[in-house]
Enzyme design. Structure first.
Site, PDB file in Angstrom:
ATOM      1  CB  CYS A   9      -4.808 -10.916  -3.342  1.00 52.42           C
ATOM      2  SG  CYS A   9      -3.339 -11.836  -2.470  1.00 52.42           S
ATOM      3  CG  ASP A 143       1.673  -3.517  -4.041  1.00 56.22           C
ATOM      4  OD1 ASP A 143       0.984  -2.405  -4.201  1.00 56.22           O
ATOM      5  OD2 ASP A 143       1.585  -4.402  -3.429  1.00 56.22           O
TER       6      ASP A 143
END
Length: 235
Positions: A9, A143
Site C-alpha cells: 500500500c 489494523d
C-alpha cells in the site's frame, strides 16, 4: 493449501509500482486521503495506473470521501477494490460502493487492553453489519487502533482475532519482514497489507524490503503447509 495474498500500500512512484509487481505482489494500494504523506491525486493515479499489468489489483484507499471523489478516482484508472479507513458507517460504505459498482473492504482498528471475548464479538458483529448493508462488502481489514486515520505501523495482539474470522480478513498494522512469517503462521489470514514497513522514507518504497517481505510471507505459507502435512500424517 491456498497462498496468502499480499498488498503493498501507499504507492506513489512508478519505480515502486514496478518493484512491487516484480516481487510478486497481488495488489497495490493508492491513498486518496490528502492528509497522508502517501497521498496521490486522481490525476497522478491516472499516470501510475498506466503501468499496472493484468491481474494485479489496484486498491483505492479513502477516508470519509464523497461520492464525487470516489467517482473521480474510479474514472481515472482501473480500480478493483475500495478500502474505507474513516468514520464510514455500513450505510455510507454501501452508498459509495454502489455508486461506482466496486467491492470494498472496511478497516477495523483493534484496540489494545480489550478482552478477547469483547474484541471477537465486536469483529464478528462489524463484519455482519457491513455484509448485511451491502452486497459489495468484501471483508474487514484489521489494523491497530490509533487516534488518527490510516495505519500507524504498530502491531496489535493477533490472538484477539477469532479463528472463524481469520481466514476472511486482511491483516495489517505493524507488519514487517521480521514478524510477518509468524503472523501468517499464527493468524492464517486471507491476505496481508503493508505500507511503512517496506519504505525508505514516507511514501518512498524500498525494492529490497518489498522483496524480502514477500519472501517472508511465502515462508509463513511454507510453515503452514508443513504443519498441515504433519497433522494429516498424524491423523
Amino acid at each position: 493449501m491456498r497462498r496468502t495474498r499480499i498488498k503493498i500500500c501507499g504507492i506513489t512512484r512508478e519505480q515502486d509500482l514496478h518493484a512491487a509487481v516484480d516481487a510478486g505482489a497481488d495488489a497495490l494500494g493508492f491513498v486518496f486521503y490528502p492528509k497522508s504523506p502517501r497521498y496521490v491525486t486522481h490525476e497522478r493515479y491516472a499516470e501510475l495506473a498506466r503501468e499496472l499489468p493484468p491481474y494485479v489489483n489496484a486498491v483505492a484507499l479513502f477516508v470519509n470521501a464523497t461520492v464525487d471523489e470516489v467517482r473521480a478516482v474510479v474514472a481515472a484508472g482501473p480500480v478493483s477494490l475500495l478500502q474505507f479507513h474513516g468514520d464510514e458507517t455500513p450505510e455510507a460504505c454501501a452508498q459509495l460502493a454502489a455508486a461506482v459498482q466496486r467491492p470494498f473492504t472496511r478497516a477495523f482498528r483493534v484496540k489494545s487492553g480489550t478482552s478477547a471475548d469483547t474484541t471477537a464479538a465486536d469483529l464478528l458483529e462489524s463484519e455482519a453489519q457491513y455484509r448485511a448493508a451491502s452486497p459489495w462488502f468484501s471483508g474487514l481489514l484489521l489494523d491497530t487502533y490509533v487516534d488518527a486515520y490510516g495505519g500507524a505501523g504498530k502491531v496489535f495482539d493477533w490472538s484477539l482475532i477469532p479463528k472463524e474470522l481469520a481466514p476472511r480478513v486482511v491483516l495489517s498494522g505493524g507488519l514487517s519482514v521480521h514478524n510477518v512469517t509468524g503472523a501468517v503462521a499464527q493468524v492464517r489470514p486471507f491476505a496481508v497489507d503493508i505500507s511503512s514497513g517496506v519504505e525508505a522514507a514516507k511514501g518512498i518504497k524500498d525494492a529490497r524490503k518489498i522483496a524480502a517481505f514477500i519472501d517472508a510471507v511465502r515462508a509463513g505459507d511454507a510453515t503452514l503447509l508443513s504443519q498441515e502435512h504433519h497433522e494429516s500424517e498424524s491423523s
